[in-house]
Design an enzyme around this catalytic site. Structure first.
Site, PDB file in Angstrom:
ATOM      1  N   HIS A 140       0.874  -1.179   0.000  1.00  0.00           N
ATOM      2  CA  HIS A 140       0.000   0.000   0.000  1.00  0.00           C
ATOM      3  C   HIS A 140       0.912   1.231   0.000  1.00  0.00           C
ATOM      4  O   HIS A 140       2.032   1.169   0.527  1.00  0.00           O
ATOM      5  CB  HIS A 140      -0.831  -0.051   1.289  1.00  0.00           C
ATOM      6  CG  HIS A 140      -1.918   0.963   1.393  1.00  0.00           C
ATOM      7  ND1 HIS A 140      -1.693   2.244   1.835  1.00  0.00           N
ATOM      8  CD2 HIS A 140      -3.240   0.876   1.147  1.00  0.00           C
ATOM      9  CE1 HIS A 140      -2.837   2.899   1.849  1.00  0.00           C
ATOM     10  NE2 HIS A 140      -3.794   2.091   1.432  1.00  0.00           N
ATOM     11  N   ASP A 217       2.864  -4.835   7.924  1.00  0.00           N
ATOM     12  CA  ASP A 217       1.660  -4.043   7.761  1.00  0.00           C
ATOM     13  C   ASP A 217       0.477  -5.011   7.827  1.00  0.00           C
ATOM     14  O   ASP A 217       0.210  -5.749   6.864  1.00  0.00           O
ATOM     15  CB  ASP A 217       1.720  -3.312   6.410  1.00  0.00           C
ATOM     16  CG  ASP A 217       0.393  -2.668   6.032  1.00  0.00           C
ATOM     17  OD1 ASP A 217      -0.604  -2.846   6.766  1.00  0.00           O
ATOM     18  OD2 ASP A 217       0.356  -1.987   4.982  1.00  0.00           O
ATOM     19  N   GLN A 220      -4.775  -5.449   6.641  1.00  0.00           N
ATOM     20  CA  GLN A 220      -5.780  -6.360   6.079  1.00  0.00           C
ATOM     21  C   GLN A 220      -5.721  -7.749   6.702  1.00  0.00           C
ATOM     22  O   GLN A 220      -6.490  -8.617   6.320  1.00  0.00           O
ATOM     23  CB  GLN A 220      -5.589  -6.479   4.551  1.00  0.00           C
ATOM     24  CG  GLN A 220      -5.763  -5.184   3.800  1.00  0.00           C
ATOM     25  CD  GLN A 220      -7.189  -4.639   3.857  1.00  0.00           C
ATOM     26  OE1 GLN A 220      -8.136  -5.348   4.196  1.00  0.00           O
ATOM     27  NE2 GLN A 220      -7.338  -3.372   3.543  1.00  0.00           N
ATOM     28  N   LYS A 243     -10.681  -0.983  10.367  1.00  0.00           N
ATOM     29  CA  LYS A 243     -10.845  -2.156   9.493  1.00  0.00           C
ATOM     30  C   LYS A 243     -11.196  -3.406  10.296  1.00  0.00           C
ATOM     31  O   LYS A 243     -11.482  -4.449   9.736  1.00  0.00           O
ATOM     32  CB  LYS A 243      -9.571  -2.388   8.685  1.00  0.00           C
ATOM     33  CG  LYS A 243      -9.304  -1.260   7.670  1.00  0.00           C
ATOM     34  CD  LYS A 243      -8.164  -1.602   6.766  1.00  0.00           C
ATOM     35  CE  LYS A 243      -7.545  -0.381   6.120  1.00  0.00           C
ATOM     36  NZ  LYS A 243      -8.214   0.035   4.887  1.00  0.00           N
ATOM     37  N   CYS A 381      -4.804   2.507  -3.664  1.00  0.00           N
ATOM     38  CA  CYS A 381      -3.555   2.990  -3.059  1.00  0.00           C
ATOM     39  C   CYS A 381      -2.409   2.001  -3.272  1.00  0.00           C
ATOM     40  O   CYS A 381      -1.521   1.873  -2.412  1.00  0.00           O
ATOM     41  CB  CYS A 381      -3.714   3.291  -1.570  1.00  0.00           C
ATOM     42  SG  CYS A 381      -4.823   4.651  -1.249  1.00  0.00           S
TER      43      CYS A 381
HETATM   44  N1  PMP Z   1      -1.915  -0.937   4.430  1.00  0.00           N
HETATM   45  C1  PMP Z   1      -2.876  -1.663   3.850  1.00  0.00           C
HETATM   46  C2  PMP Z   1      -2.559  -3.029   3.344  1.00  0.00           C
HETATM   47  C3  PMP Z   1      -4.153  -1.136   3.732  1.00  0.00           C
HETATM   48  O1  PMP Z   1      -5.116  -1.850   3.145  1.00  0.00           O
HETATM   49  C4  PMP Z   1      -4.426   0.159   4.221  1.00  0.00           C
HETATM   50  C5  PMP Z   1      -5.801   0.785   4.082  1.00  0.00           C
HETATM   51  N2  PMP Z   1      -6.398   0.607   2.849  1.00  0.00           N
HETATM   52  C6  PMP Z   1      -3.386   0.858   4.831  1.00  0.00           C
HETATM   53  C7  PMP Z   1      -2.158   0.280   4.923  1.00  0.00           C
HETATM   54  C8  PMP Z   1      -3.596   2.231   5.401  1.00  0.00           C
HETATM   55  O2  PMP Z   1      -4.489   2.166   6.457  1.00  0.00           O
HETATM   56  P1  PMP Z   1      -5.065   3.509   7.114  1.00  0.00           P
HETATM   57  O3  PMP Z   1      -5.573   4.341   5.976  1.00  0.00           O
HETATM   58  O4  PMP Z   1      -6.166   3.026   8.003  1.00  0.00           O
HETATM   59  O5  PMP Z   1      -3.948   4.156   7.841  1.00  0.00           O
END
Ligand code: PMP
Length: 423
Positions: A140, A217, A220, A243, A381
């Site tokens: 991401h 990270d 998910q 999430k 993203c």
């Molecule tokens: N890493 C991953 C794999 C994600 O899916 C996301 C959110 N789509 C993020 C990081 C960022 O999370 P947040 O916007 O809640 O900080």
């Protein structure tokens, strides 16, 4: 082009899993009762944010109704109660991750802030010119950009583990990349755009063989897989509350106590100090050293309620049920002519990213929305993932344990409609 999507071989009922009482679970999520554009909501966008059970909503209302007060500073009862609840939430997160102590749990705004904290504190402290950070091809943006900023500042280099056409990382390449210049590995546990579950245990083991710490990270993964940071032996683990059924604006950075203890503050302000004079400030112990300012008290309490709710169901059962949904969805979508699933790793979480021949994903999203079906379209993203597959965007249905096979059938009928509209 028309879609060929024959009816499922066996009739899917709303509750056809012995694993979970999904009908009962759905009653806990008030939003699932609403209609969208005159149709029952089919919410297939949980990778963007999950829906919230009543227990979480109630915890927020209860806190603001009966306990609202600032933490850690007050001598009065309300502040004591708020502090107890806030710190209680930290202990719940500790148990959820199987961390060794609550000291290892830092409340942050979300995954993004957790990664920025590690980059800004640990990274700044430990990186020199010519050093390397390894990430993967399916990160991401929030696990790319903070490292790019750090590398730019330090004259360090970002290296990227490539992946194959199914969306699986090439571990041999990774092994070759690890070397005396590697200072940190930062890899996603479950890809948000492909659904791949990465072999993080192996990734961590290989890095540790070279004495390199690893950040995972888990944005998910936390909502879908049972986690054990001690078994994984990761050095940092980050995830977002929103999430995993919790509120927005709250997230978690787990760090091994020895590492967190060695790190300088990320932000300065109240609560992160022991004493301040104009000449010298003594920083607070962990985790408070990294929680400058009034924290998101209600958010942490809501996250605690979310963890209680999820733990009562059991992540093992959640994962098993979602896997059934994924298999069913994969089978049904695979039968649609003109549809290509992006992300076909052997180990996958409940993400179904796809493209349709000749139809832009945004058009897919718009038609599905008119049917009450909420999916996400775009690059999620993860622009480098889109570049790797040579596509601008995908349509992504992401599932949670409150979804049903029947909803996947509605999605399939919706895709038929997309073909009708654009044929
Ligand atoms: N890493 C991953 C794999 C994600 O899916 C996301 C959110 N789509 C993020 C990081 C960022 O999370 P947040 O916007 O809640 O900080």
């Amino acid at each position: 082009m028309s879609a060929m999507s024959p009816a499922p071989r066996r009739r899917a009922s709303l509750v056809d899993s012995p694993l979970l009482d999904v009908e009962k679970i759905r009653q806990d999520f008030p939003i699932l009762r609403r209609e969208v554009r005159g149709k029952p909501l089919v919410y297939l966008d949980s990778a963007a944010t999950s829906q919230k059970p009543q227990a979480v909503i109630d915890a927020l209302v209860r806190y603001y109704t009966t306990e609202n007060s600032n933490v850690h500073r007050g001598i009065h009862l309300l502040s004591e109660e708020a502090t107890q609840e806030y710190e209680g939430a930290r202990t719940k997160v500790q148990a959820f991750l199987n961390a060794s102590s609550p000291q290892e749990i830092v409340f942050v705004r979300g995954t993004t802030e957790g990664i920025n904290l590690v980059a800004g504190s640990y990274g700044r402290q430990n990186l020199r010119e010519g050093d390397e950070i390894i990430i993967s091809a399916m990160e991401h943006h929030s696990n790319i950009v903070p490292w790019q900023i750090l590398c730019q500042e330090k004259g360090a280099r970002l290296r990227v583990i490539p992946m194959n056409d199914s969306g699986e990382l090439l571990l041999e390449e990774y092994e070759r990349m690890l070397g005396p210049r590697t200072r940190l590995v930062a890899v996603v546990h479950v890809s948000n755009s492909l659904g791949t579950i990465n072999p993080v245990e192996e990734i961590i083991r290989l890095a540790h063989r070279q004495g390199v710490p690893v950040l995972i990270d888990g944005a998910q993964a936390a909502p879908h897989l049972p986690l054990d940071v001690r078994k994984l032996d990761c050095d940092f683990y980050v995830f977002s509350g929103h999430k995993i059924l919790g509120p927005t604006g709250i997230g978690v950075l787990y760090g091994k106590a020895s590492l967190l203890d060695s790190m300088p503050p990320y932000q300065g302000g109240g609560d992160m100090i022991k004493s301040v004079t104009f000449e010298k400030t003594v920083y607070n112990d962990i985790p408070y050293r990294f929680e400058a300012g009034t924290p998101h008290i209600a958010g942490a309490i809501g996250l605690g309620a979310a963890i209680d709710y999820l733990s009562a169901i059991g992540l093992d059962r959640v994962a098993a049920y979602e896997h059934q949904l994924l298999e069913y969805g994969t089978e049904r979508l695979s039968q649609i002519r003109g549809l290509r699933i992006i992300g076909t790793a052997r180990e996958k979480a409940a993400v179904l990213s796809f493209v349709l021949d000749g139809i832009h994903p945004h058009d897919i999203g718009t038609v599905l929305d008119s049917e009450g079906i909420a999916i996400r379209t775009g690059h999620h993203c993860t622009q480098p993932v889109m570049a790797r597959f040579g596509i601008p965007a995908t349509a992504r249905a992401s599932l949670a344990f409150y979804n049903t096979k029947q909803e996947i059938d509605v999605l399939v009928r919706g895709i038929d409609k997309v073909f009708e509209v654009f044929s």
